[in-house]
Design a protein around this motif. Structure first.
Motif, mmCIF file in Angstrom:
data_model
loop_
_atom_site.group_PDB
_atom_site.id
_atom_site.type_symbol
_atom_site.label_atom_id
_atom_site.label_comp_id
_atom_site.label_asym_id
_atom_site.label_seq_id
_atom_site.Cartn_x
_atom_site.Cartn_y
_atom_site.Cartn_z
ATOM 1 N N GLU A 95 0.905 -1.132 -0.072
ATOM 2 C CA GLU A 95 -0.079 0.062 -0.006
ATOM 3 C C GLU A 95 0.816 1.122 -0.012
ATOM 4 O O GLU A 95 0.505 2.287 -0.586
ATOM 5 C CB GLU A 95 -1.009 0.004 1.071
ATOM 6 C CG GLU A 95 -2.036 -0.861 1.136
ATOM 7 C CD GLU A 95 -3.116 -0.583 2.295
ATOM 8 O OE1 GLU A 95 -2.727 -0.001 3.032
ATOM 9 O OE2 GLU A 95 -4.272 -1.175 2.374
ATOM 10 N N ARG A 112 -1.935 -4.499 -0.462
ATOM 11 C CA ARG A 112 -2.974 -3.455 -0.845
ATOM 12 C C ARG A 112 -4.069 -4.620 -1.432
ATOM 13 O O ARG A 112 -3.761 -5.905 -1.501
ATOM 14 C CB ARG A 112 -2.747 -2.629 -2.052
ATOM 15 C CG ARG A 112 -2.360 -3.250 -3.327
ATOM 16 C CD ARG A 112 -2.034 -2.339 -4.617
ATOM 17 N NE ARG A 112 -0.874 -1.439 -4.473
ATOM 18 C CZ ARG A 112 -1.035 -0.189 -4.328
ATOM 19 N NH1 ARG A 112 -2.193 0.378 -4.521
ATOM 20 N NH2 ARG A 112 0.138 0.469 -4.685
ATOM 21 N N ASP A 113 -5.196 -3.943 -1.489
ATOM 22 C CA ASP A 113 -6.624 -4.911 -1.888
ATOM 23 C C ASP A 113 -6.453 -5.204 -3.255
ATOM 24 O O ASP A 113 -5.828 -4.341 -4.129
ATOM 25 C CB ASP A 113 -7.824 -4.109 -1.545
ATOM 26 C CG ASP A 113 -7.882 -3.964 -0.157
ATOM 27 O OD1 ASP A 113 -7.500 -4.919 0.644
ATOM 28 O OD2 ASP A 113 -8.688 -3.013 0.362
ATOM 29 N N GLY A 114 -6.935 -6.408 -3.793
ATOM 30 C CA GLY A 114 -7.134 -6.547 -5.150
ATOM 31 C C GLY A 114 -5.991 -7.094 -5.788
ATOM 32 O O GLY A 114 -6.122 -7.421 -7.093
ATOM 33 N N ILE A 115 -4.776 -7.461 -5.077
ATOM 34 C CA ILE A 115 -3.780 -8.365 -5.667
ATOM 35 C C ILE A 115 -3.997 -9.576 -5.895
ATOM 36 O O ILE A 115 -4.380 -10.413 -4.832
ATOM 37 C CB ILE A 115 -2.509 -7.772 -5.134
ATOM 38 C CG1 ILE A 115 -2.629 -8.305 -3.613
ATOM 39 C CG2 ILE A 115 -2.255 -6.378 -5.048
ATOM 40 C CD1 ILE A 115 -1.236 -7.821 -2.897
ATOM 41 N N SER A 265 -5.435 -2.268 -9.003
ATOM 42 C CA SER A 265 -4.510 -2.544 -7.878
ATOM 43 C C SER A 265 -3.338 -2.303 -8.199
ATOM 44 O O SER A 265 -2.240 -2.426 -7.489
ATOM 45 C CB SER A 265 -4.906 -4.213 -7.325
ATOM 46 O OG SER A 265 -4.089 -4.967 -8.536
#
Length: 587
Positions: A95, A112-115, A265
C-alpha cells in the motif's frame, strides 16, 4: 553474469524520504505521439535469452522488463523519462513505502487490496505468507539467488534458515517440506495482509531491496517444481498483467494477458498491448533494420551501435534516447596480489601512478564521445546517492598526467618503467578501449601486454578465478559494474566489490577491504536523512579511492531505440530500457 556487471549489448536513505510524489507514466511525459491505445502485439528483438524466469534468481538487467510484465514486486519504480523521477521508490503490491521503526530495525508492509495470482485453479489473492515464501526461496539448496546475500545477513534469523536449507536434499519434496515448516524469525505474518521484517542492524536501504524481483512473493505452486526448471517455467504463476503463453529457450518468449490481473490494484502498469512476443537469436544490425522498417518494436539485450547512433543523431531521430544507470562502465582493477615485478602493485605509490597515467577522456571518445559516456573518478556513478563530482587524483581534467605518473613510478623504485599484463574482453569496443588505455600508460613509461579473453569466459572463468590473481595472470583489468537497484543503491556497489570479511566474494577480485570505509558505510546505512547518508557514502568513496585499489575511468549512457509505431516510450530504471507494460502501438 550478474546484473551488477554492465552489459552494453550483451552487477540509502530512509524510505520515507524517498517516497516523494512521482506520477505513474502518462502521455504527457511519454515519448511517441498519439493517445494511448489498447491492443496489438509488441514485438521485441533479442540476441540472447533471459537469465531466469524465476523471480528469486533474476539478476540480469534486460530480464527485469520480463519480470515487470509477469511478476509484481512489493515496491518498485514509476517508468519515466525524467531521470530523477524514475529512481524514486514507489509502492507496487504494498500500500505504501514502509517507514522504519524508531530503532531502525523493523519495517512493516501492508499489502494492498485486489492483488491476485493467476493460479491454475482460478484467481487467488496474494497474501503475506506468499511474501515470506518468496524470501525463503532465495537460498534454496539447488540454486541460490545471486542477490540472496543482501538479505541473508540482514533479516534476523535468515542466515540460520539458509544454513539449515543448505543441508536439505535439492529435490522438490524435501525442499517444500523444509521451506513450509521452517520459520525465519525476522519475518512475521500476523495476518494475510501484513508482513513485518526485523533486521539485525539498521539498513535504511532495505526498502530499496524490496524493489528487487528477488524479493517478489511466491505462490504455493512455485514449490511443485525445481527452481527455474523447464517444468517451473512452463507452469509459471503470474501476478503481473501478462502471463507466459509460450516459451522456447533461446528462440521465443510469448506473453499474453493475465485475466487475473486487476488494473485497479496496479498504479505502475497500464498494460496497453494484448501480447508481447520476444524473438531471440537476432544480431544487432539486423535488429536495428527491423525496428527502422517497423517490423519490430523494441530491443531486449541489444543496443544501437556507435555507428547507428551517429547516423540516428545526424537524422535527428527522436526515437533514440539515452539514460544513466548509476554504474561505472570502465573500472581498471589493480591486482595487489600479483607476484609480477616483485609484487610491486602492493605499493600505493605505484597504484597512484596508474591513477595519473590513464587518459580517461580518450577512453570516453573511444566509447562514443561525451554524448554517450563521461569521466568518473570514484566508485559510484551518476544517479547513485553518494555520487559527487570530485577528483582525488587530478590529472589535466581527465587527460592524464604522464610526468606525475613517472615521478611516482620512480619513487616506487621503477625509474625505467614497468611492464603490466592487461586482459580484456574480446568483444565490441573493449579491444579499442584496451588499446586506448595501453597507449596512455605507455606515455607514462608503463608497458602493457594485452591478452584477449573470450567474453563468455572473461568474468565467469578468468576474472572470478582467484588463482589468476595470485599467480599473476593479470596485473590490471578492465571491468564494469551497475547497481542492483536504483537511487539508494550505494551498498550494491560497495559491498560486493570493496568488502572482504574473510570470505572471498566473486567480484572483489583481490579481497580488498577498508575498515575505515566499512565503518562509514555502517553509519550511512543508519543515517536518518538523505543528506547525511549521501555525505557518508561519499566519504566511503573517498576512503576506498585513498587506497587506490582500482582506477575509475568512465560511465556509459545506455542508448535505446524503438520503432515508429511505439507510443508512450517511457524508461524503466531497473531494465534500463522502455517499459513494456506502459507502451502502446500506434498502428
Amino acid at each position: 553474469m550478474s546484473r551488477k556487471l554492465l552489459v552494453p549489448a550483451t552487477a540509502l536513505t530512509v524510505a520515507t524520504v524517498f517516497a516523494l510524489a512521482a506520477c505513474a507514466p502518462s502521455s504527457d511525459d511519454a515519448a511517441g505521439g498519439g493517445e494511448p491505445k489498447a491492443g496489438g502485439t509488441l514485438k521485441v528483438l533479442a540476441n540472447g535469452d533471459v537469465d531466469h524466469l524465476d523471480p528469486q534468481l533474476v539478476a540480469y538487467v534486460p530480464t527485469y522488463n520480463v519480470m515487470r510484465s509477469i511478476s509484481r514486486s512489493l515496491l518498485s519504480y514509476s517508468a519515466s523519462n525524467d531521470a530523477a523521477e524514475r529512481i524514486v521508490l514507489q509502492p507496487d503490491l504494498a500500500e505504501a513505502v514502509p517507514e522504519p521503526s524508531a530503532d531502525g530495525l523493523s519495517y512493516t508492509i501492508t499489502l494492498r487490496d485486489g492483488i491476485t495470482w493467476g493460479a491454475p485453479d482460478g484467481e487467488r489473492a496474494i497474501v503475506a505468507s506468499d511474501v515470506e515464501r518468496g524470501i525463503k526461496r532465495l537460498c534454496n539448496p539447488l540454486i541460490s539467488g545471486a542477490l540472496a546475500g543482501y538479505f541473508t545477513g540482514l533479516i534476523e534469523g535468515m542466515a540460520e534458515f539458509c544454513t539449515g536449507f543448505a543441508a536439505v536434499a535439492p529435490e522438490v519434496d524435501p525442499m517444500r517440506e523444509y521451506l513450509e515448516n521452517t520459520d525465519i524469525s525476522g519475518i512475521e505474518t500476523p495476518d494475510d495482509t501484513t508482513v513485518v521484517f526485523t533486521l539485525t542492524k539498521p539498513a535504511s536501504d532495505f526498502p530499496f531491496m524490496l524493489s528487487l524481483d528477488a524479493a517478489d512473493p511466491a505462490p504455493i505452486e512455485a514449490l511443485d517444481e525445481l527452481p527455474d526448471s523447464p517444468e517451473y517455467r512452463r507452469s509459471f504463476v503470474s501476478s503481473g498483467p501478462y502471463k507466459v503463453a509460450d516459451y522456447t529457450p533461446d528462440a521465443k518468449l510469448v506473453l499474453e494477458r493475465n485475466e487475473a490481473w486487476n488494473p485497479d490494484s496496479d498504479p505502475l502498469r497500464k498494460a496497453y498491448v494484448d501480447s508481447i512476443e520476444m524473438t531471440m537469436g537476432v544480431e544487432g544490425d539486423a535488429a536495428m533494420q527491423q525496428l527502422q522498417a517497423g517490423s519490430a518494436d523494441l530491443l531486449f539485450d541489444l543496443s544501437p551501435s556507435p555507428a547507428n547512433i551517429q547516423q540516428l543523431k545526424a537524422q535527428n531521430d527522436d526515437k533514440l534516447s539515452t539514460m544513466e544507470n548509476g554504474g561505472v562502465d570502465q573500472f581498471m582493477w589493480i591486482n595487489t596480489k600479483s607476484p609480477n615485478n616483485g609484487g610491486a602493485l602492493a605499493d600505493l605509490k605505484l597504484r597512484q601512478a596508474l591513477q595519473y597515467a590513464v587518459d580517461k577522456t580518450a577512453v570516453v571518445q573511444t566509447m562514443g564521445g561525451e554524448e554517450l559516456a563521461g569521466v568518473t573518478n570514484g566508485i559510484f556513478g551518476p544517479g547513485i546517492l553518494g555520487y559527487e563530482e570530485y577528483d582525488p587524483y587530478p590529472a589535466n581534467d581527465g587527460k592524464g598526467d604522464p610526468e606525475k605518473a613517472k615521478q611516482l613510478l620512480a619513487e616506487a623504485g621503477f625509474p625505467d618503467g614497468i611492464t603490466l599484463k592487461l586482459p580484456y574482453r574480446n568483444v565490441g569496443t573493449q579491444p579499442d578501449i584496451a588499446q586506448t588505455v595501453q597507449a596512455s600508460l605507455e606515455r607514462a613509461g608503463i608497458t602493457v601486454e594485452l591478452t584477449p579473453v573470450p567474453p563468455t569466459d572473461y568474468y565467469a572463468n578468468f576474472m572470478t578465478n582467484p588463482e589468476n590473481a595470485t599467480t599473476g595472470a593479470w596485473d590490471i583489468a578492465l571491468v564494469g559494474w551497475s547497481p542492483d537497484w536504483q537511487g539508494g543503491a550505494a551498498r550494491s556497489v560497495f559491498q560486493p566489490q570493496f568488502v572482504f570479511d574473510g570470505t572471498h566474494q566473486s567480484y572483489n577480485y583481490v579481497d580488498y577491504n577498508s575498515d575505515a570505509a566499512n565503518a562509514l558505510a555502517e553509519q550511512a546505512l543508519a543515517a536518518t536523512t538523505p543528506e547525511e547518508a549521501g555525505d557518508l557514502w561519499h566519504q566511503v568513496d573517498e576512503a576506498v579511492m585513498a587506497d587506490s585499489p582500482m582506477v575509475s575511468i568512465a560511465y556509459r549512457l545506455k542508448p535505446n531505440y524503438h520503432s515508429e509505431r511505439v507510443g508512450g516510450f517511457v524508461e524503466y530504471a531497473q531494465s534500463q530500457n522502455g517499459d513494456w507494460t506502459n507502451v502502446w502501438l500506434n498502428g
